[in-house]
Design a protein around this motif. Structure first.
Motif, PDB file in Angstrom:
ATOM      1  N   VAL A 213       0.838  -1.192   0.000  1.00 53.95           N
ATOM      2  CA  VAL A 213       0.000   0.000   0.000  1.00 53.95           C
ATOM      3  C   VAL A 213       0.883   1.256   0.000  1.00 53.95           C
ATOM      4  CG1 VAL A 213      -0.343   0.330   2.505  1.00 53.95           C
ATOM      5  CG2 VAL A 213      -2.210   0.881   0.909  1.00 53.95           C
ATOM      6  N   VAL A 221      -3.215   3.438  -3.154  1.00 51.19           N
ATOM      7  CA  VAL A 221      -4.094   2.266  -3.129  1.00 51.19           C
ATOM      8  C   VAL A 221      -4.490   1.765  -4.515  1.00 51.19           C
ATOM      9  CG1 VAL A 221      -4.999   2.877  -0.860  1.00 51.19           C
ATOM     10  CG2 VAL A 221      -6.175   3.706  -2.908  1.00 51.19           C
ATOM     11  N   LEU A 252      -6.630  -3.764   5.096  1.00 54.54           N
ATOM     12  CA  LEU A 252      -7.226  -3.141   3.915  1.00 54.54           C
ATOM     13  C   LEU A 252      -8.664  -3.579   3.675  1.00 54.54           C
ATOM     14  CD1 LEU A 252      -4.191  -3.226   1.456  1.00 54.54           C
ATOM     15  CD2 LEU A 252      -4.753  -1.573   3.246  1.00 54.54           C
TER      16      LEU A 252
END
Length: 428
Positions: A213, A221, A252
C-alpha cells in the motif's frame, strides 16, 4: 523521514515541559542516547492501553489512530491470556518439536496462495526482510535491489541500506536503486529503468520489494500499478517481495494481504507488527523453490523467532481476527471513515486528495492545492492536544497517515472527525 522533517517530532528546548516530563526526557536522553526519537512537540507519557485508547500518566485518554502494531486493540484480553498461559507452561525455541508453531505456520499458509508453501519465523519485520534478501541473493545470484524513494523496510544493517525514508544519515547500499513513488507515474517503466541501470553497472537484479500500500510513499491504493512492475523484475531474473508488515493481517478490508488486490503472486511475503498484537513476532512466507538453494547450504535459526509463546500469541491473533470479523469491520468502518473525511473536505480546503482502503487512509494536507508539510505538522500536534494520536508520511511529509486498530467503531470515527473539524476550524 529524517528527524528534521518529521512533523510530529519532539525537539529538546523547543517547548517548555512540566518538571516531571522534563525529568523523564533528561533520563531518556542520558540512558538511551541520541539516536532515539520521541513523537510530538510535547511528548506523551503513556502508561496504559485498552482497545482503541491509550492513557497518559494523568489519566487522559487518547484515541489511537496511528499504531498498527496492536491491530486487534491494545491489551486484547484473549491475546494477553494466551501469552500468559503459554509463558506459564513452556517457553522455548523451535529446535524442539512443538505443535504451536506448526499450527501457526499452517494457518498462515492457508491464507496465502498454494504456491507459497513455507513459513519462517523472526521477531521483527526488519529481520524478515533481512532474511528475504539473503534468500533472494542465493536464489538469483544477483545483488541489486529496487525500492521506492521513500520506502521503509527495516533497521538491520542490510535493510536500512534499502530504506530511503531513514534519511540522508543512513546511506543507501550501492546496489540499491530507488524509484519514484507510483503516484501519477508509470511505475513499471521506472522499475525497468532501475533494472537497466543496475545491469549497466554490472549488477544483476535480485529483488523488487514493495509495501503493497506504499505506506511511506503517501498511502497509494491503486491496485493496477504493481503487476507490470513485478513482471519486469521477473523478466530480469529477480524476485518480488511483498512487504505486508503495514498493510497485512486484514487492514485493507479485502482479505488478509495487500498483494492480493494487485493480482500478483509474490515470491516471498514478509510480515510483522500486527502479527503479534504487540508481542515481537514476525515472519517470512515463501515459495519452496525460492529457498531451495539457500536451504541446501545454510541453516536458519532464531532463538526467539517462532518460540512457543510467540506461536500462542500468533494463533490467538488469528482467532480474534476471525471470531470478531475484523477484516469485514475494516472494510465497513473504513468506508464510513473515508466518506466522513470527504465530507469534511467539502468544507475545509486544507483537506486535499484522500487515498483509502479499509482502515488504512492517507489524507493529503494542502494549501492552495500545494502539499503543505508545515500545516500537516500543526494538525498532527493539534490532534494530539485534542486527544487523537496520528502522524504524517509521504516524501513531502504532508499526508496524514491513519491506521487505527481493526476494532475501530463508527463511534470512534465520529470522535476522530469531530476533533479534526475542531482543529481545522482553529488552525486551518
Amino acid at each position: 523521514m529524517t528527524r528534521d522533517t518529521m512533523p510530529n517530532a519532539f525537539r529538546a528546548g523547543a517547548v517548555d515541559l512540566p518538571p516531571a516530563e522534563a525529568a523523564l526526557v533528561a533520563r531518556r536522553q542520558a540512558a538511551l542516547g541520541p539516536a532515539y526519537r520521541l513523537f510530538y512537540e510535547r511528548p506523551l507519557h503513556l502508561v496504559r492501553g485498552q482497545g482503541v485508547w491509550l492513557h497518559d500518566a494523568e489519566g487522559r485518554a487518547y484515541l489511537d489512530t496511528y499504531n498498527n502494531v496492536a491491530s486487534c486493540g491494545h491489551c486484547h484480553p484473549r491475546i494477553v491470556q494466551a501469552m500468559a498461559d503459554q509463558a506459564a507452561t513452556f517457553a522455548s525455541h523451535t529446535r524442539y518439536l512443538h505443535d504451536g508453531v506448526l499450527r501457526l505456520a499452517e494457518r498462515l499458509l492457508a491464507t496465502l496462495p498454494p504456491e507459497i508453501g513455507h513459513m519462517m519465523f523472526t521477531c521483527t519485520g526488519s529481520e524478515a526482510n533481512d532474511l528475504a534478501l539473503r534468500i533472494a541473493r542465493a536464489a538469483t545470484g544477483g545483488s541489486g535491489i529496487i525500492v521506492t524513494e521513500n520506502a521503509y523496510h527495516g533497521v538491520t544493517a542490510a535493510v536500512a541500506g534499502f530504506s530511503p525514508s531513514l534519511g540522508p544519515g543512513v546511506p543507501l547500499d550501492p546496489h540499491v536503486r530507488a524509484v519514484p513513488a507510483p503516484m501519477g507515474r508509470d511505475f513499471a517503466a521506472d522499475v525497468q529503468a532501475a533494472i537497466d541501470d543496475l545491469m549497466r553497472h554490472g549488477i544483476k537484479p535480485a529483488v523488487l520489494i514493495a509495501d503493497t500500500v506504499f505506506s511511506s510513499d503517501g498511502v497509494i491504493v491503486d491496485p493496477t500499478i504493481l503487476a507490470p512492475a513485478v513482471a519486469a523484475i521477473r523478466a530480469a531474473g529477480g524476485l518480488f517481495i511483498a512487504d505486508e508488515v503495514q498493510p497485512g493481517f486484514g487492514r485493507l478490508g479485502r482479505g488478509m494481504w495487500g498483494f492480493a488486490r494487485h493480482g500478483v503472486m509474490p515470491d516471498m511475503v514478509s510480515m510483522g507488527k500486527p502479527m503479534g498484537n504487540g508481542y515481537p513476532l514476525a515472519g517470512l512466507a515463501l515459495r519452496p523453490e525460492v529457498i531451495a538453494e539457500f536451504g541446501a547450504h545454510a541453516r536458519y535459526f532464531n532463538t526467539f523467532g517462532g518460540n512457543a509463546v510467540a506461536a500462542a500469541v500468533g494463533n490467538a491473533v488469528l482467532d480474534v481476527i476471525e471470531d470478531e470479523r475484523l477484516i469485514a469491520n475494516a472494510r465497513d468502518v473504513g468506508a464510513a471513515f473515508a466518506t466522513g473525511l470527504r465530507d469534511l473536505a467539502s468544507r475545509h480546503a486544507a483537506l486535499g486528495a484522500l487515498r483509502a482502503e479499509g482502515l488504512f487512509l492517507g489524507q493529503d494536507i494542502t494549501t492552495d492545492g500545494t502539499p503543505d508539510a508545515a500545516r500537516a505538522g500543526r494538525i498532527v500536534n493539534a490532534m494530539r492536544d485534542e486527544g487523537v494520536l496520528i502522524s504524517a508520511t509521504g516524501p513531502k511529509g504532508h499526508v496524514l497517515k491513519i491506521r487505527p486498530p481493526l476494532t475501530f467503531s463508527p463511534e470512534n470515527v465520529a470522535f476522530f472527525l469531530d476533533r479534526l473539524e475542531r482543529v481545522l476550524r482553529r488552525i486551518g
